[in-house]
Motif scaffolding. Structure first.
Motif, PDB file in Angstrom:
ATOM      1  N   LEU A   1     -10.582  16.911  -6.902  1.00 43.10           N
ATOM      2  CA  LEU A   1     -10.251  16.162  -8.127  1.00 43.10           C
ATOM      3  C   LEU A   1     -10.746  14.719  -8.029  1.00 43.10           C
ATOM      4  N   LEU A   2     -10.707  14.168  -6.809  1.00 43.01           N
ATOM      5  CA  LEU A   2     -11.134  12.774  -6.618  1.00 43.01           C
ATOM      6  C   LEU A   2     -12.642  12.670  -6.370  1.00 43.01           C
ATOM      7  N   GLY A   3     -13.315  13.813  -6.343  1.00 41.72           N
ATOM      8  CA  GLY A   3     -14.760  13.820  -6.109  1.00 41.72           C
ATOM      9  C   GLY A   3     -15.122  13.441  -4.680  1.00 41.72           C
ATOM     10  N   LEU A   4     -14.217  13.761  -3.737  1.00 43.40           N
ATOM     11  CA  LEU A   4     -14.447  13.341  -2.342  1.00 43.40           C
ATOM     12  C   LEU A   4     -15.006  14.459  -1.459  1.00 43.40           C
ATOM     13  N   GLY A   5     -15.190  15.649  -2.028  1.00 43.46           N
ATOM     14  CA  GLY A   5     -15.832  16.729  -1.270  1.00 43.46           C
ATOM     15  C   GLY A   5     -14.881  17.587  -0.438  1.00 43.46           C
ATOM     16  N   TYR A   6     -15.493  18.548   0.293  1.00 42.97           N
ATOM     17  CA  TYR A   6     -14.769  19.549   1.076  1.00 42.97           C
ATOM     18  C   TYR A   6     -15.210  19.477   2.533  1.00 42.97           C
ATOM     19  N   PRO A   7     -14.327  19.601   3.506  1.00 40.98           N
ATOM     20  CA  PRO A   7     -12.870  19.732   3.372  1.00 40.98           C
ATOM     21  C   PRO A   7     -12.237  18.379   3.062  1.00 40.98           C
ATOM     22  N   GLY A   8     -11.125  18.442   2.335  1.00 42.80           N
ATOM     23  CA  GLY A   8     -10.524  17.208   1.835  1.00 42.80           C
ATOM     24  C   GLY A   8      -9.673  16.446   2.848  1.00 42.80           C
ATOM     25  N   GLY A   9      -9.094  17.167   3.819  1.00 48.00           N
ATOM     26  CA  GLY A   9      -8.150  16.521   4.740  1.00 48.00           C
ATOM     27  C   GLY A   9      -8.692  15.291   5.446  1.00 48.00           C
ATOM     28  N   PRO A  10      -9.803  15.439   6.173  1.00 50.35           N
ATOM     29  CA  PRO A  10     -10.293  14.271   6.934  1.00 50.35           C
ATOM     30  C   PRO A  10     -10.636  13.092   6.022  1.00 50.35           C
ATOM     31  N   VAL A  11     -11.217  13.355   4.848  1.00 52.25           N
ATOM     32  CA  VAL A  11     -11.647  12.250   3.989  1.00 52.25           C
ATOM     33  C   VAL A  11     -10.448  11.563   3.330  1.00 52.25           C
ATOM     34  N   ILE A  12      -9.435  12.333   2.942  1.00 47.80           N
ATOM     35  CA  ILE A  12      -8.222  11.713   2.366  1.00 47.80           C
ATOM     36  C   ILE A  12      -7.482  10.925   3.446  1.00 47.80           C
ATOM     37  N   ASP A  13      -7.420  11.494   4.639  1.00 50.11           N
ATOM     38  CA  ASP A  13      -6.806  10.808   5.784  1.00 50.11           C
ATOM     39  C   ASP A  13      -7.468   9.436   5.973  1.00 50.11           C
ATOM     40  N   ALA A  14      -8.800   9.420   5.930  1.00 47.88           N
ATOM     41  CA  ALA A  14      -9.537   8.165   6.174  1.00 47.88           C
ATOM     42  C   ALA A  14      -9.399   7.183   5.019  1.00 47.88           C
ATOM     43  N   ILE A  15      -9.523   7.660   3.799  1.00 50.63           N
ATOM     44  CA  ILE A  15      -9.547   6.755   2.644  1.00 50.63           C
ATOM     45  C   ILE A  15      -8.145   6.204   2.330  1.00 50.63           C
ATOM     46  N   ALA A  16      -7.107   7.008   2.612  1.00 51.01           N
ATOM     47  CA  ALA A  16      -5.734   6.575   2.296  1.00 51.01           C
ATOM     48  C   ALA A  16      -5.377   5.284   3.043  1.00 51.01           C
ATOM     49  N   CYS A  17      -5.891   5.146   4.268  1.00 49.27           N
ATOM     50  CA  CYS A  17      -5.580   3.933   5.065  1.00 49.27           C
ATOM     51  C   CYS A  17      -6.180   2.688   4.432  1.00 49.27           C
ATOM     52  N   THR A  18      -7.150   2.852   3.554  1.00 48.33           N
ATOM     53  CA  THR A  18      -7.823   1.676   2.987  1.00 48.33           C
ATOM     54  C   THR A  18      -7.178   1.222   1.674  1.00 48.33           C
ATOM     55  N   ALA A  19      -6.139   1.930   1.203  1.00 51.29           N
ATOM     56  CA  ALA A  19      -5.521   1.575  -0.089  1.00 51.29           C
ATOM     57  C   ALA A  19      -4.857   0.208  -0.009  1.00 51.29           C
ATOM     58  N   SER A  20      -5.171  -0.673  -0.949  1.00 50.73           N
ATOM     59  CA  SER A  20      -4.521  -1.988  -0.898  1.00 50.73           C
ATOM     60  C   SER A  20      -3.189  -1.963  -1.649  1.00 50.73           C
ATOM     61  N   VAL A  21      -3.109  -1.144  -2.721  1.00 49.07           N
ATOM     62  CA  VAL A  21      -1.819  -0.995  -3.404  1.00 49.07           C
ATOM     63  C   VAL A  21      -1.210   0.326  -2.945  1.00 49.07           C
ATOM     64  N   ARG A  22       0.012   0.257  -2.377  1.00 44.62           N
ATOM     65  CA  ARG A  22       0.636   1.471  -1.829  1.00 44.62           C
ATOM     66  C   ARG A  22       1.930   1.745  -2.566  1.00 44.62           C
ATOM     67  N   LYS A  23       1.816   2.523  -3.650  1.00 49.80           N
ATOM     68  CA  LYS A  23       2.992   2.804  -4.490  1.00 49.80           C
ATOM     69  C   LYS A  23       3.216   4.303  -4.551  1.00 49.80           C
ATOM     70  N   ASN A  24       4.485   4.712  -4.424  1.00 54.82           N
ATOM     71  CA  ASN A  24       4.790   6.144  -4.506  1.00 54.82           C
ATOM     72  C   ASN A  24       4.785   6.590  -5.964  1.00 54.82           C
ATOM     73  N   ILE A  25       3.613   6.940  -6.474  1.00 56.21           N
ATOM     74  CA  ILE A  25       3.518   7.293  -7.899  1.00 56.21           C
ATOM     75  C   ILE A  25       3.760   8.783  -8.148  1.00 56.21           C
ATOM     76  N   PHE A  26       3.857   9.562  -7.090  1.00 60.67           N
ATOM     77  CA  PHE A  26       4.081  11.002  -7.284  1.00 60.67           C
ATOM     78  C   PHE A  26       5.502  11.393  -6.887  1.00 60.67           C
ATOM     79  N   PRO A  27       6.002  12.475  -7.522  1.00 63.37           N
ATOM     80  CA  PRO A  27       7.395  12.849  -7.241  1.00 63.37           C
ATOM     81  C   PRO A  27       7.608  13.280  -5.790  1.00 63.37           C
ATOM     82  N   LYS A  28       8.832  13.054  -5.317  1.00 64.61           N
ATOM     83  CA  LYS A  28       9.183  13.540  -3.974  1.00 64.61           C
ATOM     84  C   LYS A  28       9.283  15.052  -4.026  1.00 64.61           C
ATOM     85  N   LEU A  29       8.898  15.710  -2.939  1.00 67.83           N
ATOM     86  CA  LEU A  29       8.887  17.174  -2.955  1.00 67.83           C
ATOM     87  C   LEU A  29      10.198  17.783  -2.466  1.00 67.83           C
TER      88      LEU A  29
END
Ligand code: KG4
Length: 333
Positions: free
Chosen positions: A173-201
């Motif tokens: 969905l974010l256009g980051l390719g497959y497999p998503g785990g390593p790339v989301i792991d890497a990119i998430a650390c670079t977020a400057s705004v860290r807000k819990n915008i999604f519901p708790k599971l």
């Protein structure tokens, strides 16, 4: 010294490994098919099984050469026989049977999920049964109580997507390719705004179940509403929601069953944030074991290591033991 060959081809990695005495990894060859499946954003079973067939003999030769041994030195051969893609499983299993037949050694079919958890024993000598096992990968999100070799009792599992699958879909969905785990792991650390915008599971507290389809839909809805969203901030918020439930449920199980040892394994166990969260949540004398990243994703060292445990127990498996797409857990009481 007892030398064993392990073979793995249950999904999109073909692997061969030689292990000495169940723990000492002499070689661990892995051939990934990621490039073949990238265009489809997921694994295509027919492509997978054909690709396994092309490389398995080469990997076995390489594994033997790297370990500086020959077929005649082997005392057993193990292969993942379930669960997984049937056409893919057949490649490692048939190869292992051929080796067993030619070398007159036991063929040991192993459970892929048990092998993932068992991977933690390779590097951690103090890991003993019983332990709580959290298996998080592209195809599974399973929490179980592991009593001994071959005795895994189910506590809970995902009712829809596996957590790794959710990473892969959100990455798409974010256009980051497959497999998503390593790339989301890497990119998430670079977020400057860290807000819990999604519901708790953590909607239900009275069981050990998981669910990821709602979170995936929440990401989709957010991206439709805010198409210019920052990918790192979405990745961060998704990851926080996706991982929290894993940590909470696992520690709850450890408390409920009075088990102090916890093993976290499978591809998602290489996630850096998951490791941080487990360390942060630890309050008592629980001990959390993660295999190192190369032993988290599909590999054959874990298969050879688990095969050793069955070999030492003296289990006998007939050469007509078949593969199976599924595995039915015994429920924990
Ligand atoms: O255990 P595994 O290699 O086998 C399958 O289940 O096929 O796990 C692969 C999964 C993929 O979904 C991948 O996106 C995920 O593990 N994964 C990760 C990370 N590395 C791999 N997920 C989160 N963070 C990571 N660092």
């Amino acid at each position: 010294m007892i030398l064993g060959l392990g073979l793995e081809s249950s999904c999109d990695e073909t692997a061969a490994s030689i292990i000495a005495d169940g723990r000492c990894v002499l070689s661990n060859r892995i051939s990934s098919q990621i490039d073949l499946h990238k265009a489809y954003n997921g694994v295509v079973p027919e492509i997978a099984s054909r690709a396994h067939l092309e490389v398995i003999n080469v990997l076995v030769d390489e594994a033997l050469a790297e370990a500086k041994i020959s077929f005649s030195d082997l005392k057993y051969v193990a292969a993942t026989s379930h669960p997984g893609l049937v056409g893919s499983l057949l490649v490692a299993v048939q190869s292992a049977k051929a080796v067993a037949c030619a070398c007159d050694i036991p063929f040991i079919p192993v459970n892929h999920l048990e092998a993932h958890l068992h991977a933690a024993t390779i590097e951690h000598e103090d890991l003993a049964y019983p332990y709580i096992g959290l298996l998080v990968s592209g195809g599974n999100t399973v929490l179980c109580l592991v009593h001994s070799v071959g005795d895994m009792r189910l506590l809970g599992r995902t009712s829809d997507d596996a957590v790794g699958e959710a990473y892969d879909k959100v990455s798409k969905l974010l256009g980051l390719g497959y497999p998503g785990g390593p790339v989301i792991d890497a990119i998430a650390c670079t977020a400057s705004v860290r807000k819990n915008i999604f519901p708790k599971l953590l909607v239900k507290y009275d069981d050990y179940s998981f669910s990821y389809s709602g979170l995936k839909t929440a990401v989709l809805t957010r991206l439709k509403e805010y198409p210019d969203s920052n990918a790192a901030e979405i990745a961060w918020a998704f990851q926080e929601s996706a991982l929290e439930i894993l940590v909470r449920r696992t520690f709850a199980a450890a408390r409920d069953y009075s088990v102090k040892k916890i093993v976290v394994a499978g591809g998602v166990a290489s996630n850096s944030r998951l490791r941080e969260l487990f360390a942060a949540e630890k309050t008592g004398d629980e001990k959390v074991y993660f295999p190192s990243p190369v032993l988290c994703t599909d590999n054959a060292a874990m298969v050879a290591s688990l095969g050793y445990a069955y070999f030492m127990r003296g289990d006998n498996f007939a050469l007509d033991t078949d593969v199976s797409a599924r595995y039915t857990f015994t429920q924990a009481v």
